[in-house]
Write a protein that holds these residues in place. Structure first.
Motif, PDB file in Angstrom:
ATOM      1  N   LEU A   1       0.828  -1.201   0.000  1.00  0.00           N
ATOM      2  CA  LEU A   1       0.000   0.000   0.000  1.00  0.00           C
ATOM      3  C   LEU A   1       0.865   1.255   0.000  1.00  0.00           C
ATOM      4  CD1 LEU A   1      -2.858   1.123   0.096  1.00  0.00           C
ATOM      5  CD2 LEU A   1      -2.790   0.897   2.584  1.00  0.00           C
ATOM      6  N   CYS A   2       1.933   1.250   0.783  1.00  0.00           N
ATOM      7  CA  CYS A   2       2.835   2.401   0.828  1.00  0.00           C
ATOM      8  C   CYS A   2       3.518   2.620  -0.516  1.00  0.00           C
ATOM      9  CB  CYS A   2       3.874   2.202   1.934  1.00  0.00           C
ATOM     10  SG  CYS A   2       5.049   3.558   2.095  1.00  0.00           S
ATOM     11  N   LEU A   3       3.996   1.547  -1.131  1.00  0.00           N
ATOM     12  CA  LEU A   3       4.655   1.690  -2.429  1.00  0.00           C
ATOM     13  C   LEU A   3       3.679   2.201  -3.480  1.00  0.00           C
ATOM     14  CD1 LEU A   3       6.858  -1.527  -2.456  1.00  0.00           C
ATOM     15  CD2 LEU A   3       7.677   0.837  -2.386  1.00  0.00           C
ATOM     16  N   ARG A   4       2.431   1.746  -3.404  1.00  0.00           N
ATOM     17  CA  ARG A   4       1.418   2.231  -4.341  1.00  0.00           C
ATOM     18  C   ARG A   4       1.182   3.723  -4.119  1.00  0.00           C
ATOM     19  NH1 ARG A   4      -3.613   4.914  -5.254  1.00  0.00           N
ATOM     20  NH2 ARG A   4      -4.602   3.940  -7.061  1.00  0.00           N
ATOM     21  N   GLY A   5       1.097   4.117  -2.835  1.00  0.00           N
ATOM     22  CA  GLY A   5       0.915   5.532  -2.539  1.00  0.00           C
ATOM     23  C   GLY A   5       2.085   6.365  -3.010  1.00  0.00           C
ATOM     24  N   ARG A   6       3.294   5.838  -2.836  1.00  0.00           N
ATOM     25  CA  ARG A   6       4.475   6.571  -3.306  1.00  0.00           C
ATOM     26  C   ARG A   6       4.435   6.747  -4.815  1.00  0.00           C
ATOM     27  NH1 ARG A   6      10.900   5.092  -3.401  1.00  0.00           N
ATOM     28  NH2 ARG A   6      10.119   3.434  -4.747  1.00  0.00           N
ATOM     29  N   ASP A   7       4.026   5.716  -5.537  1.00  0.00           N
ATOM     30  CA  ASP A   7       3.939   5.815  -6.993  1.00  0.00           C
ATOM     31  C   ASP A   7       2.949   6.901  -7.419  1.00  0.00           C
ATOM     32  OD1 ASP A   7       5.786   3.805  -7.299  1.00  0.00           O
ATOM     33  OD2 ASP A   7       4.305   2.229  -7.671  1.00  0.00           O
ATOM     34  N   VAL A   8       1.840   6.988  -6.699  1.00  0.00           N
ATOM     35  CA  VAL A   8       0.843   8.017  -7.010  1.00  0.00           C
ATOM     36  C   VAL A   8       1.455   9.407  -6.848  1.00  0.00           C
ATOM     37  CG1 VAL A   8      -1.307   9.065  -6.194  1.00  0.00           C
ATOM     38  CG2 VAL A   8      -1.159   6.588  -6.477  1.00  0.00           C
ATOM     39  N   LEU A   9       2.204   9.615  -5.770  1.00  0.00           N
ATOM     40  CA  LEU A   9       2.804  10.931  -5.526  1.00  0.00           C
ATOM     41  C   LEU A   9       3.916  11.234  -6.520  1.00  0.00           C
ATOM     42  CD1 LEU A   9       2.942  10.977  -1.628  1.00  0.00           C
ATOM     43  CD2 LEU A   9       1.243  12.022  -3.138  1.00  0.00           C
ATOM     44  N   ILE A  10       4.706  10.232  -6.856  1.00  0.00           N
ATOM     45  CA  ILE A  10       5.777  10.428  -7.839  1.00  0.00           C
ATOM     46  C   ILE A  10       5.197  10.899  -9.165  1.00  0.00           C
ATOM     47  CG2 ILE A  10       7.410   9.160  -9.279  1.00  0.00           C
ATOM     48  CD1 ILE A  10       8.128   7.536  -6.770  1.00  0.00           C
ATOM     49  N   GLU A  11       4.102  10.259  -9.577  1.00  0.00           N
ATOM     50  CA  GLU A  11       3.468  10.661 -10.837  1.00  0.00           C
ATOM     51  C   GLU A  11       2.872  12.061 -10.726  1.00  0.00           C
ATOM     52  OE1 GLU A  11      -0.004   9.134 -13.950  1.00  0.00           O
ATOM     53  OE2 GLU A  11       0.516   7.923 -12.192  1.00  0.00           O
ATOM     54  N   ALA A  12       2.216  12.337  -9.599  1.00  0.00           N
ATOM     55  CA  ALA A  12       1.579  13.638  -9.441  1.00  0.00           C
ATOM     56  C   ALA A  12       2.596  14.768  -9.416  1.00  0.00           C
ATOM     57  CB  ALA A  12       0.747  13.650  -8.162  1.00  0.00           C
ATOM     58  N   LEU A  13       3.774  14.520  -8.841  1.00  0.00           N
ATOM     59  CA  LEU A  13       4.797  15.549  -8.712  1.00  0.00           C
ATOM     60  C   LEU A  13       5.790  15.554  -9.871  1.00  0.00           C
ATOM     61  CD1 LEU A  13       5.488  15.026  -4.905  1.00  0.00           C
ATOM     62  CD2 LEU A  13       4.373  17.029  -5.937  1.00  0.00           C
ATOM     63  N   SER A  14       5.662  14.559 -10.763  1.00  0.00           N
ATOM     64  CA  SER A  14       6.565  14.430 -11.922  1.00  0.00           C
ATOM     65  C   SER A  14       8.021  14.366 -11.478  1.00  0.00           C
ATOM     66  CB  SER A  14       6.353  15.599 -12.903  1.00  0.00           C
ATOM     67  OG  SER A  14       5.033  15.611 -13.381  1.00  0.00           O
ATOM     68  N   ILE A  15       8.294  13.461 -10.521  1.00  0.00           N
ATOM     69  CA  ILE A  15       9.651  13.287 -10.006  1.00  0.00           C
ATOM     70  C   ILE A  15      10.056  11.833 -10.129  1.00  0.00           C
ATOM     71  CG2 ILE A  15       9.488  15.227  -8.397  1.00  0.00           C
ATOM     72  CD1 ILE A  15       8.929  13.195  -6.169  1.00  0.00           C
ATOM     73  N   GLU A  16      11.339  11.559  -9.915  1.00  0.00           N
ATOM     74  CA  GLU A  16      11.845  10.200  -9.895  1.00  0.00           C
ATOM     75  C   GLU A  16      11.761   9.644  -8.468  1.00  0.00           C
ATOM     76  OE1 GLU A  16      12.848   8.386 -12.520  1.00  0.00           O
ATOM     77  OE2 GLU A  16      12.174  10.085 -13.749  1.00  0.00           O
ATOM     78  N   PRO A  17      11.752   8.314  -8.301  1.00  0.00           N
ATOM     79  CA  PRO A  17      11.775   7.742  -6.950  1.00  0.00           C
ATOM     80  C   PRO A  17      12.992   8.218  -6.167  1.00  0.00           C
ATOM     81  CG  PRO A  17      11.249   6.056  -8.571  1.00  0.00           C
ATOM     82  CD  PRO A  17      11.667   7.281  -9.343  1.00  0.00           C
ATOM     83  N   SER A  18      12.788   8.481  -4.886  1.00  0.00           N
ATOM     84  CA  SER A  18      13.880   8.987  -4.050  1.00  0.00           C
ATOM     85  C   SER A  18      14.775   7.884  -3.510  1.00  0.00           C
ATOM     86  CB  SER A  18      13.303   9.782  -2.874  1.00  0.00           C
ATOM     87  OG  SER A  18      12.522  10.852  -3.342  1.00  0.00           O
ATOM     88  N   ALA A  19      14.326   6.640  -3.595  1.00  0.00           N
ATOM     89  CA  ALA A  19      15.085   5.506  -3.071  1.00  0.00           C
ATOM     90  C   ALA A  19      14.578   4.250  -3.750  1.00  0.00           C
ATOM     91  CB  ALA A  19      14.916   5.400  -1.559  1.00  0.00           C
ATOM     92  N   PRO A  20      15.413   3.216  -3.840  1.00  0.00           N
ATOM     93  CA  PRO A  20      14.942   1.956  -4.409  1.00  0.00           C
ATOM     94  C   PRO A  20      13.864   1.335  -3.542  1.00  0.00           C
ATOM     95  CG  PRO A  20      17.121   1.689  -3.436  1.00  0.00           C
ATOM     96  CD  PRO A  20      16.829   3.149  -3.414  1.00  0.00           C
ATOM     97  N   ALA A  21      13.027   0.511  -4.151  1.00  0.00           N
ATOM     98  CA  ALA A  21      11.902  -0.079  -3.434  1.00  0.00           C
ATOM     99  C   ALA A  21      12.349  -0.942  -2.267  1.00  0.00           C
ATOM    100  CB  ALA A  21      11.043  -0.902  -4.404  1.00  0.00           C
ATOM    101  N   ASP A  22      13.545  -1.540  -2.349  1.00  0.00           N
ATOM    102  CA  ASP A  22      13.985  -2.408  -1.257  1.00  0.00           C
ATOM    103  C   ASP A  22      14.425  -1.629  -0.028  1.00  0.00           C
ATOM    104  OD1 ASP A  22      16.450  -1.425  -2.045  1.00  0.00           O
ATOM    105  OD2 ASP A  22      17.353  -3.381  -2.450  1.00  0.00           O
ATOM    106  N   MET A  23      14.371  -0.292  -0.104  1.00  0.00           N
ATOM    107  CA  MET A  23      14.665   0.538   1.060  1.00  0.00           C
ATOM    108  C   MET A  23      13.398   1.201   1.611  1.00  0.00           C
ATOM    109  SD  MET A  23      18.320   2.344   0.116  1.00  0.00           S
ATOM    110  CE  MET A  23      18.521   2.985   1.783  1.00  0.00           C
ATOM    111  N   ILE A  24      12.236   0.680   1.220  1.00  0.00           N
ATOM    112  CA  ILE A  24      10.964   1.233   1.662  1.00  0.00           C
ATOM    113  C   ILE A  24      10.202   0.166   2.441  1.00  0.00           C
ATOM    114  CG2 ILE A  24       8.769   2.244   0.952  1.00  0.00           C
ATOM    115  CD1 ILE A  24      11.197   4.023   0.447  1.00  0.00           C
ATOM    116  N   GLY A  25       9.682   0.557   3.591  1.00  0.00           N
ATOM    117  CA  GLY A  25       8.817  -0.320   4.369  1.00  0.00           C
ATOM    118  C   GLY A  25       7.382   0.142   4.219  1.00  0.00           C
ATOM    119  N   ALA A  26       6.806   0.695   5.285  1.00  0.00           N
ATOM    120  CA  ALA A  26       5.435   1.201   5.226  1.00  0.00           C
ATOM    121  C   ALA A  26       5.379   2.707   5.425  1.00  0.00           C
ATOM    122  CB  ALA A  26       4.557   0.497   6.264  1.00  0.00           C
TER     123      ALA A  26
END
Length: 390
Positions: free
Chosen positions: A294-319
């Motif tokens: 759920l957190c990764l999905r939320g992050r993807d939504v914000l990345i798209e909305a802000l037109s930015i690249e991911p700030s960290a690889p997915a394996d460094m994200i928890g919740a």
């Protein structure tokens, strides 16, 4: 949201700051408090308190991969960090170094500064990049800051402002035992697959009222066997000279009684573990997987909305996950940006916006728990667009 007491008129995307306690756990806490008040003398002095505390210790030790002898309770991870640092002060010499990262939680960084000043030591800071591309970036940054005077590394398992799962085990493997590693794991238990003994660190402290969802004011400190004899709580009490009848060894004697307090938050931890486990058909592994997805999905939504690249690889994200926001000239608070208040007051969304690492730069951090839904992050993205003029 019937299992939780959260205000249904507010969108809660900030589980990471204070947690949320299921209603059933709060009911269990009230029963404990009522039992205490029936006869406090009997509860505290005739064995019931110690017996229930030891039962709770067994449950927590199983959940986090610790041995009971090395596990004690504190009110929060900051208290655990303070206890360890105060205990280390006599071993520090003028010019010795306590190393932290620039992502370190402010309260615990302050504790390092005070302990260092008492001993004539200094606090040094490893500059960890954010955004970053690989876990190795953290390892390289920390190791580059280690010197022959480094005695302690204080490091988060999961950073607070930036929401990064740090490679603590890799660092401990390279630094211990010459450099004692103190892990501030405030966010880790319940959020990520977490085993304190396998980290290889000297000391691990973590909250139970965040992702484990106990009543607030519950945390633990675990100390590796070879480090236990010289660790004391920040508050010295009866156990120092054997005045508290704990049968669990040095650590238990020091920490199990530091004065009269309400132990009900500690004693609710088994209820919390059971309550949250029952919320997912696959138990705790399912909980951790669901909230991370759920957190990764939320992050993807914000990345798209802000037109930015991911700030960290997915394996460094928890919740929890943070995304950089456009700098703002009005971002003058030492901790929180005014956008946080705007999202709350105009859109009914509770989500932290930190001025990080310093104004005017800022990040927004989302959290996910089982009371959240995918659409929550779409709503946040719409609110951000309205506030940022996107």
């Amino acid at each position: 949201m019937t299992a939780w007491l959260l205000d249904p008129g507010v969108l809660h995307l900030n589980h990471g700051s204070f947690g949320a306690t299921p209603a059933a756990v709060l009911e269990a806490q009230q029963r404990i408090q009522e039992r205490i008040e029936l006869n406090p003398t009997q509860f505290f002095l005739e064995g019931e308190y110690q017996e229930r505390l030891d039962q709770t210790r067994r449950a927590v030790a199983r959940f986090v991969g610790a041995d009971e002898a090395g596990l004690v309770f504190v009110t929060n991870a900051t208290a655990g960090v303070n206890g360890v640092l105060r205990s280390l002060e006599p071993s520090l010499k003028p010019g010795d170094e306590i190393l932290v990262t620039d992502h370190e939680y402010n309260a615990c960084a302050n504790a390092a500064v005070v302990s260092a000043s008492r001993a004539g030591a200094v606090v040094t800071t490893a500059q960890v990049p954010f955004p970053l591309e690989h876990r190795r970036d953290v390892v390289d940054a920390v190791l580059a800051a280690v010197t022959d005077r480094t005695r302690v590394l204080l490091i988060d398992a999961v950073t607070s402002a930036t929401g990064l799962v740090l490679p603590v085990a890799e660092l401990a493997a390279q630094l211990e035992p010459d450099v004692r590693v103190l892990v501030d794991a405030a966010h880790a238990p319940g959020m990520i697959d977490f085993d304190v003994a396998r980290l290889g660190a000297s000391y691990v402290t973590a909250n139970c009222h965040k992702w484990m969802c106990s009543a607030k004011g519950a945390a633990f400190l675990w100390v590796r066997p070879d480090r236990r004899d010289d660790v004391y709580p920040a508050v010295i009490s009866h156990g120092y000279n054997g005045g508290w009848p704990s049968a669990g060894g040095h650590l238990h004697a020091q920490f199990d009684w530091t004065g009269t307090h309400d132990p009900s938050a500690w004693l609710t931890i088994p209820d919390a573990l059971a309550a949250v486990e029952a919320m997912h058909p696959d138990g705790w592994p399912g909980v951790r997987s669901a909230i991370r997805e759920l957190c990764l999905r939320g992050r993807d939504v914000l990345i798209e909305a802000l037109s930015i690249e991911p700030s960290a690889p997915a394996d460094m994200i928890g919740a929890i996950a943070s995304v950089p926001l456009p700098s703002a000239a009005h971002s003058g608070s030492a901790i929180f940006d005014p956008l946080m208040g705007a999202l709350r007051d105009r859109h009914g969304i509770e989500v932290p916006v930190f001025t990080w690492p310093a104004p005017p730069d800022r990040v927004l951090r989302i959290s996910a728990h089982l009371y959240n839904q995918p659409g929550d992050y779409d709503r946040l993205a719409e609110a951000l667009a309205a506030e940022l003029g996107a």
